[in-house]
Design a protein around this motif. Sequence first.
Motif, PDB file in Angstrom:
ATOM      1  N   ILE A 331      -2.721   0.273   0.113  1.00  0.00           N
ATOM      2  CA  ILE A 331      -2.847   1.499   1.277  1.00  0.00           C
ATOM      3  C   ILE A 331      -3.350   2.644   0.026  1.00  0.00           C
ATOM      4  O   ILE A 331      -4.021   2.824   1.199  1.00  0.00           O
ATOM      5  CB  ILE A 331      -1.436   2.267   1.758  1.00  0.00           C
ATOM      6  CG1 ILE A 331      -1.202   1.507   2.040  1.00  0.00           C
ATOM      7  CG2 ILE A 331      -1.131   3.148   2.384  1.00  0.00           C
ATOM      8  CD1 ILE A 331       0.640   1.685   3.243  1.00  0.00           C
ATOM      9  N   ASN A 335      -6.805   3.849   1.410  1.00  0.00           N
ATOM     10  CA  ASN A 335      -7.634   4.567   1.873  1.00  0.00           C
ATOM     11  C   ASN A 335      -8.785   5.899   0.986  1.00  0.00           C
ATOM     12  O   ASN A 335      -8.870   6.357   1.248  1.00  0.00           O
ATOM     13  CB  ASN A 335      -6.079   5.965   1.585  1.00  0.00           C
ATOM     14  CG  ASN A 335      -5.418   5.512   2.783  1.00  0.00           C
ATOM     15  OD1 ASN A 335      -5.820   5.554   3.787  1.00  0.00           O
ATOM     16  ND2 ASN A 335      -3.852   5.867   2.847  1.00  0.00           N
ATOM     17  N   LEU A 357       0.521   0.693   9.123  1.00  0.00           N
ATOM     18  CA  LEU A 357       0.777   1.729  10.261  1.00  0.00           C
ATOM     19  C   LEU A 357       0.253   3.102  10.136  1.00  0.00           C
ATOM     20  O   LEU A 357      -0.450   3.526  10.673  1.00  0.00           O
ATOM     21  CB  LEU A 357       1.527   1.338  11.439  1.00  0.00           C
ATOM     22  CG  LEU A 357       0.387   0.878  13.263  1.00  0.00           C
ATOM     23  CD1 LEU A 357      -0.235  -0.200  13.127  1.00  0.00           C
ATOM     24  CD2 LEU A 357       2.133   0.652  13.833  1.00  0.00           C
ATOM     25  N   THR A 358       1.061   3.782   9.594  1.00  0.00           N
ATOM     26  CA  THR A 358       1.700   5.204   9.185  1.00  0.00           C
ATOM     27  C   THR A 358       0.316   5.875   8.038  1.00  0.00           C
ATOM     28  O   THR A 358      -0.095   6.896   9.003  1.00  0.00           O
ATOM     29  CB  THR A 358       2.688   6.057   9.536  1.00  0.00           C
ATOM     30  OG1 THR A 358       3.562   4.704  10.114  1.00  0.00           O
ATOM     31  CG2 THR A 358       3.282   7.168   9.651  1.00  0.00           C
ATOM     32  N   GLU A 359       0.532   4.679   7.319  1.00  0.00           N
ATOM     33  CA  GLU A 359       0.357   5.877   6.416  1.00  0.00           C
ATOM     34  C   GLU A 359      -1.194   5.458   6.038  1.00  0.00           C
ATOM     35  O   GLU A 359      -2.330   5.659   5.254  1.00  0.00           O
ATOM     36  CB  GLU A 359       0.808   5.657   4.990  1.00  0.00           C
ATOM     37  CG  GLU A 359       1.873   5.893   5.139  1.00  0.00           C
ATOM     38  CD  GLU A 359       2.652   5.396   3.293  1.00  0.00           C
ATOM     39  OE1 GLU A 359       1.879   4.986   2.471  1.00  0.00           O
ATOM     40  OE2 GLU A 359       3.947   5.989   3.593  1.00  0.00           O
ATOM     41  N   VAL A 360      -2.275   3.858   6.682  1.00  0.00           N
ATOM     42  CA  VAL A 360      -3.460   3.629   6.379  1.00  0.00           C
ATOM     43  C   VAL A 360      -4.164   4.532   7.694  1.00  0.00           C
ATOM     44  O   VAL A 360      -4.018   4.641   8.239  1.00  0.00           O
ATOM     45  CB  VAL A 360      -3.530   2.084   6.263  1.00  0.00           C
ATOM     46  CG1 VAL A 360      -5.491   2.356   7.047  1.00  0.00           C
ATOM     47  CG2 VAL A 360      -3.364   1.339   5.789  1.00  0.00           C
ATOM     48  N   ASP A 361      -5.566   5.620   6.688  1.00  0.00           N
ATOM     49  CA  ASP A 361      -6.437   6.577   7.299  1.00  0.00           C
ATOM     50  C   ASP A 361      -6.993   6.213   8.022  1.00  0.00           C
ATOM     51  O   ASP A 361      -8.289   6.406   8.205  1.00  0.00           O
ATOM     52  CB  ASP A 361      -6.642   7.497   6.502  1.00  0.00           C
ATOM     53  CG  ASP A 361      -7.217   8.918   7.163  1.00  0.00           C
ATOM     54  OD1 ASP A 361      -6.766   8.793   8.859  1.00  0.00           O
ATOM     55  OD2 ASP A 361      -7.650   9.765   7.013  1.00  0.00           O
ATOM     56  N   SER A 362      -7.532   5.410   9.071  1.00  0.00           N
ATOM     57  CA  SER A 362      -8.201   4.271  10.049  1.00  0.00           C
ATOM     58  C   SER A 362      -8.506   4.850  11.086  1.00  0.00           C
ATOM     59  O   SER A 362      -7.131   5.099  12.394  1.00  0.00           O
ATOM     60  CB  SER A 362      -8.903   3.036   9.157  1.00  0.00           C
ATOM     61  OG  SER A 362      -8.736   2.435   7.726  1.00  0.00           O
ATOM     62  N   SER A 363      -9.677   4.545  12.010  1.00  0.00           N
ATOM     63  CA  SER A 363      -9.691   4.934  12.975  1.00  0.00           C
ATOM     64  C   SER A 363      -9.141   3.463  13.833  1.00  0.00           C
ATOM     65  O   SER A 363      -8.566   3.410  14.760  1.00  0.00           O
ATOM     66  CB  SER A 363     -11.493   4.942  13.687  1.00  0.00           C
ATOM     67  OG  SER A 363     -11.608   3.384  13.706  1.00  0.00           O
ATOM     68  N   SER A 364      -9.203   2.621  13.712  1.00  0.00           N
ATOM     69  CA  SER A 364      -8.371   1.162  14.047  1.00  0.00           C
ATOM     70  C   SER A 364      -6.798   0.390  12.557  1.00  0.00           C
ATOM     71  O   SER A 364      -7.517   0.199  11.786  1.00  0.00           O
ATOM     72  CB  SER A 364      -9.103  -0.259  14.355  1.00  0.00           C
ATOM     73  OG  SER A 364      -9.683   0.017  15.965  1.00  0.00           O
ATOM     74  N   VAL A 365      -5.916   0.452  12.683  1.00  0.00           N
ATOM     75  CA  VAL A 365      -5.280   0.765  12.084  1.00  0.00           C
ATOM     76  C   VAL A 365      -4.039  -1.727  12.703  1.00  0.00           C
ATOM     77  O   VAL A 365      -3.585  -1.050  13.806  1.00  0.00           O
ATOM     78  CB  VAL A 365      -4.284   1.043  11.870  1.00  0.00           C
ATOM     79  CG1 VAL A 365      -3.406   0.318  10.244  1.00  0.00           C
ATOM     80  CG2 VAL A 365      -5.322   2.338  10.686  1.00  0.00           C
ATOM     81  N   MET A 366      -4.703  -2.024  11.936  1.00  0.00           N
ATOM     82  CA  MET A 366      -3.577  -3.949  12.527  1.00  0.00           C
ATOM     83  C   MET A 366      -2.747  -4.358  11.740  1.00  0.00           C
ATOM     84  O   MET A 366      -2.051  -3.716  10.599  1.00  0.00           O
ATOM     85  CB  MET A 366      -4.800  -4.811  12.340  1.00  0.00           C
ATOM     86  CG  MET A 366      -6.610  -4.062  13.569  1.00  0.00           C
ATOM     87  SD  MET A 366      -7.468  -4.911  13.523  1.00  0.00           S
ATOM     88  CE  MET A 366      -8.634  -3.902  15.026  1.00  0.00           C
ATOM     89  N   ILE A 367      -1.815  -5.051  12.686  1.00  0.00           N
ATOM     90  CA  ILE A 367      -0.978  -5.802  12.251  1.00  0.00           C
ATOM     91  C   ILE A 367      -0.782  -7.357  12.448  1.00  0.00           C
ATOM     92  O   ILE A 367      -1.797  -7.324  13.886  1.00  0.00           O
ATOM     93  CB  ILE A 367       0.433  -5.454  12.222  1.00  0.00           C
ATOM     94  CG1 ILE A 367       0.993  -3.702  11.875  1.00  0.00           C
ATOM     95  CG2 ILE A 367       1.594  -6.149  11.528  1.00  0.00           C
ATOM     96  CD1 ILE A 367       2.080  -3.259  12.626  1.00  0.00           C
ATOM     97  N   ASN A 368      -1.256  -8.136  11.658  1.00  0.00           N
ATOM     98  CA  ASN A 368      -1.660  -9.359  12.073  1.00  0.00           C
ATOM     99  C   ASN A 368      -2.628  -9.905  13.210  1.00  0.00           C
ATOM    100  O   ASN A 368      -2.402 -10.565  14.035  1.00  0.00           O
ATOM    101  CB  ASN A 368      -0.225  -9.888  12.563  1.00  0.00           C
ATOM    102  CG  ASN A 368       0.878  -9.958  10.823  1.00  0.00           C
ATOM    103  OD1 ASN A 368       1.018 -10.163  10.559  1.00  0.00           O
ATOM    104  ND2 ASN A 368       2.090 -10.357  11.615  1.00  0.00           N
ATOM    105  N   ALA A 369      -4.092  -9.003  12.473  1.00  0.00           N
ATOM    106  CA  ALA A 369      -4.666  -9.171  13.546  1.00  0.00           C
ATOM    107  C   ALA A 369      -6.315  -8.787  12.195  1.00  0.00           C
ATOM    108  O   ALA A 369      -6.000  -8.828  11.777  1.00  0.00           O
ATOM    109  CB  ALA A 369      -4.479  -8.753  15.012  1.00  0.00           C
TER     110      ALA A 369
END
Lengths: 418, 418
Positions: A331, A335, A357-369
């Motif tokens: 992370i 960042n 999901l919470t800590e990454v400061d990006s316009s899209s944050v994904m899990i397993n995609a």
Amino acid sequence: MDVNQYMITLGEQARSAATAIARASTQDKNKALLAIADAISQQRSALYQANATDLENGRAKGLDAALLDRLELTDARIDTMIEGLHQVATLPDPVGEITNMKYRPSGIQVGKMRVPLGVIGIIYESRPNVTIEAASLCLKSGNATILRGGSESIASNQMLAACIRTGLAAAGLPETAVQVVETTDRAAVGKLITMPEFVDVIVPRGGKGLIERVSKEARVPVIKHLDGICHVYLDRFADKTKALNIAVNAKTHRYGTCNTMETLLVHQQVANEWLPELGEAFAALGVELRGCDQTRDILNSIHAATAADWDTEYLAPILSIKIVASIDDAIEHINRHGSHHTDSIVTENYTLARQFLTEVDSSSVMINASTRFADGFEYGLGAEIGISTDKIHARGPVGLDGLTSQKYVVFGNGEVRT
Amino acid sequence: MDVNQYMITLGEQARSAATAIARASTQDKNKALLAIADAISQQRSALYQANATDLENGRAKGLDAALLDRLELTDARIDTMIEGLHQVATLPDPVGEITNMKYRPSGIQVGKMRVPLGVIGIIYESRPNVTIEAASLCLKSGNATILRGGSESIASNQMLAACIRTGLAAAGLPETAVQVVETTDRAAVGKLITMPEFVDVIVPRGGKGLIERVSKEARVPVIKHLDGICHVYLDRFADKTKALNIAVNAKTHRYGTCNTMETLLVHQQVANEWLPELGEAFAALGVELRGCDQTRDILNSIHAATAADWDTEYLAPILSIKIVASIDDAIEHINRHGSHHTDSIVTENYTLARQFLTEVDSSSVMINASTRFADGFEYGLGAEIGISTDKIHARGPVGLDGLTSQKYVVFGNGEVRT
């Protein structure tokens, strides 16, 4: 006419058309979109001719093959423009939507109504299809538009502008609701981005140089992203099949797009097992790998990544790989070195997924995609004018809603403040 | 230290604290808010002393009575600050809220998560209570803050800053999450609004001169409103009782607020009947009326409104009155002369109400309600940092949500783009 005066005229006309286009019915806007499609269809041969002139001039100026390719209007590209207009016509109209009307203790009922932004300036490179894409989204969202395409596409854009005017007129809408800047003078851009009295927001689409210049000099808000330095982090709790599929897809599905992975982060506990397989997969696809020291202990033959690699958007079959000791390191790396665009974790661990999901400061944050999903179509926006990595106004893929604002509406029955 | 270097230091500290405050739990943020309230309560006498110093210096500088009044920390104002902190602690935490997660045909599930903006700079006049209001809202919404109050309130603000640090420390949050600029050098403002690397958005609160300067010179987005030129339009289909009550309330409930009516528009068909009664009501309340020619045919003794009157925010017991021939004229007048703040129609006619709601381009548009309702408390936002008349990002009263952005979140199960 002096270019400043010309731009002021366009600005005044846009500001005046903005009121009419903001109030236009869904039916009339859709009618205009379909009429523009018809006009393009009817003017196909004139469009080819205009485009041929642009291509000829481009070749004479020594444009490289990639630029010439983007400039060309093929049959398929014209079909796509026509299809795009039909698609935007089928999208729900965002304007006028009233939401969240709630009663307050005073008796008034308060909610929000979606309204157009006003006048949108679009600045883009010599890709004539963007003229139609941008015009259709701005029109559907009730905004007036001033379009400034690259100078090499001027003849094509003028012909498209004529088609747009035909379509607007057919629907009884003001022809100045969409205006194409018909001068190649570079000063036009400088003026367009510094007329807050006529232009409400600027959307630059194109290379980093253009966007940097626009951001720096604009006196109105800019919806933009500079870089797409996207990451996939393979966590130690990742499912191996998902991890390898996502890593390969995020890098190799397309190389030149902003949501393509540029750096792969791998947890040290799975690196020994997974990196050799990944190395083979990437090698088979012709991807050059550049690794940190730990990565090169496993994949001995690859190049060393330099400090600059972590901050580079390759837009090419090149991938940097870094082994990390923990999700916190991943992370922190994202960042610090990412571009706040799109980053994905692959993991089966609920708590770590939630942390990412919470800590990454990006316009899209994904899990397993795959990061490649970050676009307006895949997100269900129907279309997009671009992807914003800013936090003000619109973040991530910007669709019709991103081209609107919301005003408060209050329904009362004679209430007064006491 | 040089003032530029000092501001850069504050900026670096804010940027660094922003990460921690963005991740802080709701519990810790509320704990900090209540601990700040406790610290203020405990430091009440020191606060009075600091404020007495400010008042003394202010008098010596010849500040007028109104400025001295705003500068003063009375018992009631300190109680209000403490109560405000408790109220903000009870508001729902906007950060992390996930909404609208929808499955897409590809299998991914896409929605949005609410996230802080980052670092917010607040520039305000010598009203020490704003220090606490602004700090509490920015803290609750997970943002780091740099507060720059008027130089006359420097001693009071320094004492309040100490209370804020005490509260933040008590909750284990970085003390640099809220920083008060502790220099009265005016160059500090110039630097604060031109550090996009450290400050994400500026909220200027205060007089028009301050806001104009900040808007013009800022290199970061500004959430602001310049004027509150609000209108009430009494339609010919209005209920007379509602019409008169709303007109009187919108003007006379308070004179100095931005949502106070400054121009009353009256349909010509009801003017003869209603204006004499309204004239008497306003006269009884000591409101000076200025009318168009038609109005003065009915109210003979009032002054003529000049062209400048229609563009003036009086902030005083003065009202301009104009008779209009139609709702179209009313809407045209409002969109031309208003400040896009708050405008209300009084009517029982459904179609005209709907037309007004749609066509008036203001941050709040009301039907049958007093313009005085346009604020964050009355709208149910719990509190507000200000009212925006811009369309980009936040429009109308700006509460905790307006101090946040939304990023896209994607839940997948190994999906890749094909």
